[in-house]
Design a protein around this motif. Structure first.
Motif, PDB file in Angstrom:
ATOM      1  N   PRO A 156       0.834  -1.207   0.000  1.00 41.32           N
ATOM      2  CA  PRO A 156       0.000   0.000   0.000  1.00 41.32           C
ATOM      3  C   PRO A 156       0.870   1.260   0.000  1.00 41.32           C
ATOM      4  CG  PRO A 156      -0.868  -1.600   1.551  1.00 41.32           C
ATOM      5  CD  PRO A 156       0.472  -2.129   1.090  1.00 41.32           C
ATOM      6  N   VAL A 157       0.492   2.227  -0.856  1.00 39.32           N
ATOM      7  CA  VAL A 157       1.252   3.480  -0.931  1.00 39.32           C
ATOM      8  C   VAL A 157       0.421   4.685  -0.502  1.00 39.32           C
ATOM      9  CG1 VAL A 157       2.741   2.580  -2.747  1.00 39.32           C
ATOM     10  CG2 VAL A 157       0.713   3.888  -3.376  1.00 39.32           C
ATOM     11  N   ALA A 158      -0.902   4.580  -0.579  1.00 46.16           N
ATOM     12  CA  ALA A 158      -1.809   5.646  -0.129  1.00 46.16           C
ATOM     13  C   ALA A 158      -3.045   4.958   0.423  1.00 46.16           C
ATOM     14  CB  ALA A 158      -2.169   6.589  -1.270  1.00 46.16           C
ATOM     15  N   ALA A 159      -3.184   4.953   1.737  1.00 51.15           N
ATOM     16  CA  ALA A 159      -4.284   4.241   2.389  1.00 51.15           C
ATOM     17  C   ALA A 159      -5.072   5.215   3.249  1.00 51.15           C
ATOM     18  CB  ALA A 159      -3.748   3.093   3.242  1.00 51.15           C
ATOM     19  N   THR A 160      -6.376   4.987   3.323  1.00 51.82           N
ATOM     20  CA  THR A 160      -7.236   5.906   4.055  1.00 51.82           C
ATOM     21  C   THR A 160      -8.250   5.138   4.883  1.00 51.82           C
ATOM     22  OG1 THR A 160      -8.696   7.835   3.843  1.00 51.82           O
ATOM     23  CG2 THR A 160      -8.900   6.134   2.160  1.00 51.82           C
ATOM     24  N   SER A 161      -8.839   5.820   5.820  1.00 53.00           N
ATOM     25  CA  SER A 161      -9.850   5.203   6.676  1.00 53.00           C
ATOM     26  C   SER A 161     -11.221   5.329   6.029  1.00 53.00           C
ATOM     27  CB  SER A 161      -9.862   5.868   8.059  1.00 53.00           C
ATOM     28  OG  SER A 161     -10.025   7.266   7.939  1.00 53.00           O
ATOM     29  N   CYS A 162     -11.951   4.241   6.048  1.00 56.78           N
ATOM     30  CA  CYS A 162     -13.342   4.215   5.604  1.00 56.78           C
ATOM     31  C   CYS A 162     -14.230   4.747   6.724  1.00 56.78           C
ATOM     32  CB  CYS A 162     -13.703   2.780   5.249  1.00 56.78           C
ATOM     33  SG  CYS A 162     -15.455   2.465   4.996  1.00 56.78           S
ATOM     34  N   ASP A 163     -15.439   5.141   6.380  1.00 55.45           N
ATOM     35  CA  ASP A 163     -16.369   5.605   7.399  1.00 55.45           C
ATOM     36  C   ASP A 163     -16.599   4.536   8.473  1.00 55.45           C
ATOM     37  OD1 ASP A 163     -16.466   7.807   5.802  1.00 55.45           O
ATOM     38  OD2 ASP A 163     -18.541   7.565   5.175  1.00 55.45           O
ATOM     39  N   VAL A 164     -16.623   3.259   8.076  1.00 59.21           N
ATOM     40  CA  VAL A 164     -16.840   2.205   9.060  1.00 59.21           C
ATOM     41  C   VAL A 164     -15.634   2.045   9.980  1.00 59.21           C
ATOM     42  CG1 VAL A 164     -15.981   0.269   7.665  1.00 59.21           C
ATOM     43  CG2 VAL A 164     -17.747  -0.130   9.386  1.00 59.21           C
ATOM     44  N   ASP A 165     -14.423   2.372   9.496  1.00 58.89           N
ATOM     45  CA  ASP A 165     -13.257   2.323  10.376  1.00 58.89           C
ATOM     46  C   ASP A 165     -13.427   3.272  11.561  1.00 58.89           C
ATOM     47  OD1 ASP A 165     -11.871   0.445   8.853  1.00 58.89           O
ATOM     48  OD2 ASP A 165     -10.949   1.978   7.592  1.00 58.89           O
ATOM     49  N   SER A 166     -14.026   4.428  11.306  1.00 64.50           N
ATOM     50  CA  SER A 166     -14.269   5.377  12.396  1.00 64.50           C
ATOM     51  C   SER A 166     -15.206   4.780  13.435  1.00 64.50           C
ATOM     52  CB  SER A 166     -14.855   6.676  11.841  1.00 64.50           C
ATOM     53  OG  SER A 166     -13.951   7.297  10.942  1.00 64.50           O
ATOM     54  N   ALA A 167     -16.220   4.037  12.967  1.00 61.54           N
ATOM     55  CA  ALA A 167     -17.137   3.389  13.899  1.00 61.54           C
ATOM     56  C   ALA A 167     -16.419   2.304  14.696  1.00 61.54           C
ATOM     57  CB  ALA A 167     -18.324   2.800  13.141  1.00 61.54           C
ATOM     58  N   ILE A 168     -15.546   1.554  14.038  1.00 61.75           N
ATOM     59  CA  ILE A 168     -14.779   0.519  14.731  1.00 61.75           C
ATOM     60  C   ILE A 168     -13.872   1.155  15.780  1.00 61.75           C
ATOM     61  CG2 ILE A 168     -12.950  -1.197  14.449  1.00 61.75           C
ATOM     62  CD1 ILE A 168     -14.171  -1.843  11.703  1.00 61.75           C
ATOM     63  N   LEU A 169     -13.155   2.207  15.391  1.00 62.01           N
ATOM     64  CA  LEU A 169     -12.250   2.866  16.328  1.00 62.01           C
ATOM     65  C   LEU A 169     -12.999   3.428  17.537  1.00 62.01           C
ATOM     66  CD1 LEU A 169      -9.948   4.683  13.767  1.00 62.01           C
ATOM     67  CD2 LEU A 169      -9.186   3.003  15.451  1.00 62.01           C
ATOM     68  N   ALA A 170     -14.228   3.854  17.309  1.00 59.93           N
ATOM     69  CA  ALA A 170     -15.040   4.401  18.406  1.00 59.93           C
ATOM     70  C   ALA A 170     -15.620   3.315  19.303  1.00 59.93           C
ATOM     71  CB  ALA A 170     -16.161   5.267  17.844  1.00 59.93           C
ATOM     72  N   GLY A 171     -15.380   2.049  18.949  1.00 61.11           N
ATOM     73  CA  GLY A 171     -15.866   0.950  19.772  1.00 61.11           C
ATOM     74  C   GLY A 171     -17.248   0.460  19.422  1.00 61.11           C
ATOM     75  N   HIS A 172     -17.762   0.831  18.230  1.00 59.49           N
ATOM     76  CA  HIS A 172     -19.122   0.444  17.857  1.00 59.49           C
ATOM     77  C   HIS A 172     -19.169  -0.825  17.014  1.00 59.49           C
ATOM     78  CE1 HIS A 172     -20.286   4.148  19.607  1.00 59.49           C
ATOM     79  NE2 HIS A 172     -19.950   4.930  18.601  1.00 59.49           N
ATOM     80  N   GLY A 173     -18.029  -1.435  16.731  1.00 59.13           N
ATOM     81  CA  GLY A 173     -18.011  -2.652  15.927  1.00 59.13           C
ATOM     82  C   GLY A 173     -18.504  -3.857  16.711  1.00 59.13           C
ATOM     83  N   PHE A 174     -18.636  -4.977  16.011  1.00 62.53           N
ATOM     84  CA  PHE A 174     -19.146  -6.193  16.657  1.00 62.53           C
ATOM     85  C   PHE A 174     -18.085  -7.281  16.754  1.00 62.53           C
ATOM     86  CE2 PHE A 174     -20.052  -6.326  12.133  1.00 62.53           C
ATOM     87  CZ  PHE A 174     -19.621  -7.588  11.746  1.00 62.53           C
ATOM     88  N   ILE A 175     -16.816  -6.936  16.475  1.00 61.74           N
ATOM     89  CA  ILE A 175     -15.726  -7.899  16.555  1.00 61.74           C
ATOM     90  C   ILE A 175     -14.725  -7.410  17.593  1.00 61.74           C
ATOM     91  CG2 ILE A 175     -13.895  -9.073  15.270  1.00 61.74           C
ATOM     92  CD1 ILE A 175     -15.478  -8.384  12.723  1.00 61.74           C
ATOM     93  N   ASP A 176     -14.357  -8.286  18.482  1.00 64.74           N
ATOM     94  CA  ASP A 176     -13.418  -7.914  19.541  1.00 64.74           C
ATOM     95  C   ASP A 176     -12.001  -7.787  18.977  1.00 64.74           C
ATOM     96  OD1 ASP A 176     -15.388  -7.918  21.510  1.00 64.74           O
ATOM     97  OD2 ASP A 176     -15.086 -10.046  21.967  1.00 64.74           O
ATOM     98  N   PRO A 177     -11.240  -6.771  19.435  1.00 63.56           N
ATOM     99  CA  PRO A 177      -9.835  -6.658  19.044  1.00 63.56           C
ATOM    100  C   PRO A 177      -9.013  -7.755  19.735  1.00 63.56           C
ATOM    101  CG  PRO A 177     -10.381  -5.009  20.700  1.00 63.56           C
ATOM    102  CD  PRO A 177     -11.672  -5.708  20.348  1.00 63.56           C
ATOM    103  N   PRO A 178      -7.766  -7.957  19.249  1.00 64.99           N
ATOM    104  CA  PRO A 178      -7.062  -7.173  18.217  1.00 64.99           C
ATOM    105  C   PRO A 178      -7.257  -7.764  16.822  1.00 64.99           C
ATOM    106  CG  PRO A 178      -5.537  -8.678  19.262  1.00 64.99           C
ATOM    107  CD  PRO A 178      -6.859  -8.892  19.948  1.00 64.99           C
ATOM    108  N   PHE A 179      -7.157  -6.902  15.808  1.00 60.30           N
ATOM    109  CA  PHE A 179      -7.117  -7.372  14.421  1.00 60.30           C
ATOM    110  C   PHE A 179      -6.555  -6.268  13.534  1.00 60.30           C
ATOM    111  CE2 PHE A 179     -11.495  -5.873  15.232  1.00 60.30           C
ATOM    112  CZ  PHE A 179     -11.666  -4.924  14.242  1.00 60.30           C
ATOM    113  N   PRO A 180      -5.942  -6.646  12.385  1.00 57.17           N
ATOM    114  CA  PRO A 180      -5.399  -5.655  11.454  1.00 57.17           C
ATOM    115  C   PRO A 180      -6.524  -4.825  10.838  1.00 57.17           C
ATOM    116  CG  PRO A 180      -4.443  -7.808  11.051  1.00 57.17           C
ATOM    117  CD  PRO A 180      -5.597  -8.013  11.984  1.00 57.17           C
ATOM    118  N   LEU A 181      -6.276  -3.542  10.690  1.00 55.64           N
ATOM    119  CA  LEU A 181      -7.302  -2.603  10.238  1.00 55.64           C
ATOM    120  C   LEU A 181      -6.947  -2.082   8.841  1.00 55.64           C
ATOM    121  CD1 LEU A 181      -9.861  -1.405  11.584  1.00 55.64           C
ATOM    122  CD2 LEU A 181      -8.470   0.555  12.276  1.00 55.64           C
TER     123      LEU A 181
END
Length: 342
Positions: free
Chosen positions: A32-57
């Protein structure tokens, strides 16, 4: 190599992992040379996801091809490519039907950036294995900036699909966009470029509204339902009350596309939907099939996806920069970018 790993609410860190290797002659290794966060990544980072960490993002990036298997013909080492977020073989019945998010050759929901349907890693990693290179990778046109197109893996191409087919069928349609992140902004840009008669963007964030206004949209901070006000509605908030507002604002036989990740339950106005005859689609996007058309629009000069990029940050800043809640940051490996890119 290193993988950026989600470890808990608003917390990520680089962790060492084995370098990926080719597992067959159909595969590729990319950086990867230019990577960005998706809108759902923001939800995951805020703790709203349904999968427990840790995992690659991470599941949105432009990458440079490092190595390919002997039968790969679509790309070669050194090429810049768009990486679709979902894993697909290109040859099974769903893939041949365009349903690449439902590939039958991998477990259901297989994707980068979350351990769903297997462990495929994330696109905030130094290296990534691509299991079906010819089917998955899309060469980036030479006149497109990889920083501006970092979201072509998902949000940019998804946004194209949310409005383009509907505007083709309904030229001059009125479009309502109820959003909180990059998807809604991309939709505003694309809708105006493709001839929408009116675009209303709803978002409490004044910075987002300013970008939407730059795309020619009308904007408001909040909205009560507008009876029969719009032909097409796009909801990208993840909030059921906002989806309800979009649905109640549709004209008879209107279309609502929901791109929000609804982690929380809620009620929909089903009787009103029935009486109005609206169509609602809530779906993970089959993005691979839309990427070429979305890139073609980006190259046309009619749109400005670079306006949505809020910050361009160094790759090494990922652990600190990603949790800083920038609207649409792009993390770059400048030594691997072409000279034209920022």
């Amino acid at each position: 190599m290193r993988e950026l790993t989600y470890t808990g609410r608003w917390a990520v860190e680089f962790r060492d992992a084995p370098d990926p290797v080719l597992g067959s002659d159909r595969e590729a290794i990319v950086a990867p040379v230019a990577a960005t966060s998706c809108d759902v990544d923001s939800a995951i980072l805020a703790g709203h996801g349904f999968i427990d960490p840790p995992f690659p993002l991470g599941h949105e990036c432009v990458a440079r091809v490092v190595e390919v298997g002997d039968t790969v013909t679509a790309v070669a080492p050194g090429d810049l490519v768009v990486m679709p977020w979902s894993i697909s073989c290109g040859g099974c019945d769903p893939c041949r039907s365009g349903l690449t998010a439902h590939c039958a050759s991998v477990p259901h929901m297989a994707m980068y950036g979350a351990p769903i349907g297997g462990s495929w890693g994330g696109l905030f990693s130094d290296l990534v294995r691509v299991p079906w290179a010819d089917a998955m990778l899309v060469p980036l046109p030479t006149d497109l900036d990889p920083v501006a197109m970092a979201s072509a893996s998902d949000n940019w191409s998804l946004s194209w699909r949310l409005v383009s087919p509907h505007l083709k069928a309904r030229p001059g349609a009125r479009v309502l966009v109820v959003a909180r992140g990059s998807i809604g902004l991309y939709v505003c840009d694309i809708a105006r470029a493709l001839g929408a008669g009116d675009v209303l963007y709803v978002d409490p964030d004044p910075g987002h509204r300013a970008i939407a206004e730059g795309f020619g949209a009308r904007t408001v901070e909040a909205l009560e339902p507008v009876r029969h006000g719009f032909d097409i509605a796009v909801e990208a908030t993840g909030r059921v009350d906002q989806l309800e507002t979009a649905l109640r604002s549709l004209a008879p036989e209107g279309i609502c596309e929901s791109a929000g990740n609804h982690f929380r339950p809620g009620g929909l106005p089903l009787l009103d939907m029935y009486l109005t005859g609206v169509t609602l689609r809530i779906a993970r996007d089959n993005v691979r099939g839309h990427i070429p058309d979305a890139l073609e629009l980006a190259a046309s000069g009619k749109v400005n996806p670079e306006r949505v990029v809020s910050h361009v940050l160094d790759w090494e800043d990922l652990p600190e920069g990603l949790p800083e809640r920038h609207p649409k940051p792009v993390f770059v490996r400048r030594d691997l970018l072409p000279d034209r890119a920022d």
